[in-house]
Design an enzyme around this catalytic site. Sequence first.
Site, mmCIF file in Angstrom:
data_model
loop_
_atom_site.group_PDB
_atom_site.id
_atom_site.type_symbol
_atom_site.label_atom_id
_atom_site.label_comp_id
_atom_site.label_asym_id
_atom_site.label_seq_id
_atom_site.Cartn_x
_atom_site.Cartn_y
_atom_site.Cartn_z
ATOM 1 N N ASP A 119 2.787 15.762 -44.209
ATOM 2 C CA ASP A 119 3.006 15.940 -42.775
ATOM 3 C C ASP A 119 3.923 17.144 -42.593
ATOM 4 O OD1 ASP A 119 3.543 15.849 -40.095
ATOM 5 O OD2 ASP A 119 4.259 13.781 -40.073
ATOM 6 N N ASN A 139 -2.657 27.560 -40.624
ATOM 7 C CA ASN A 139 -3.674 27.116 -39.688
ATOM 8 C C ASN A 139 -3.391 25.750 -39.075
ATOM 9 O OD1 ASN A 139 -6.688 26.674 -38.756
ATOM 10 N ND2 ASN A 139 -6.238 24.998 -40.183
ATOM 11 N N TYR A 156 0.884 24.209 -25.518
ATOM 12 C CA TYR A 156 0.044 24.868 -26.527
ATOM 13 C C TYR A 156 -0.013 26.375 -26.288
ATOM 14 C CZ TYR A 156 -3.683 25.006 -30.027
ATOM 15 O OH TYR A 156 -4.419 25.241 -31.165
ATOM 16 N N LYS A 167 1.277 29.277 -28.863
ATOM 17 C CA LYS A 167 0.355 30.278 -29.397
ATOM 18 C C LYS A 167 0.725 31.693 -28.950
ATOM 19 C CE LYS A 167 -2.180 27.594 -31.901
ATOM 20 N NZ LYS A 167 -2.123 27.701 -33.383
#
Length: 252
Positions: free
Chosen positions: A72, A99, A161, A165
């Site tokens: 994790d 990723n 998110y 990003k």
Amino acid sequence: MTKPADTHTARRSLTGRRAIVTGGTTGIGRAIAVLLAAEGAKVFICGHEEAALTEALADIREVGTGDGMAIDLAGPGAVERFVAAGEAALDGIDIAVMNAAVAAEGLTDMDAAAIERAIAVDFTAYLMGAKAVSERLVPVGDLVLIGSMSAHVLGPGSTIYAGIKAGIAGFAAALRRELGPKGIRVSLVEPGKTGSDMQSPDLPPDEQRAMIRDETMLRAEDIAVGVHYLLTQPSRTVVQQLVIVPRAQEGE
């Protein structure tokens, strides 16, 4: 007179290169790991579920060589342990693909614990993973950060998110300048809507397959091919940013 060999730039082989991939057990990461293995690279992957790890390694070993671990990445020091394990298993690292990611929603739709976990996996693990591999990558090495078009397509349900990003995009641009002179190429890959577990439950697998047929969604393998492209360019070059979106993608 132009020779045929002069019409195309030389391509770097992946044979024998050693690659680690976070989030390599599902989706985009799995597709990347399988393609790299099929092209002759030795791969070491991670994911947080043992069952998915077993399945991914079976796919990798059908076409090449690979190993991995279940971990994790939200845990303290987890990404550093993964990088160290990959280095030991592969006897060095030539390629690192950051990723691994978990889905995130709008700021007011998530509780504090969920926000902290998203930041830990989607942002902190990228930075700390990059730090760990920057000390290990063999020149000319490659660090690939998988971002998202969510950094640019902004909606009310994408605040966490998109913010993460967008941070990855800025980090990648600055890191390229920092590590380039040290023999490390840094590339950012920003996929558009891509079929994966992260699309569920909003888009069940059958709906995703239909969208791929309609060319409004990408397959994970489409992103893997893009990563393959940038990894095989001559060492004098770096593909700074690669944006891959469905030709017929509908508005967000």
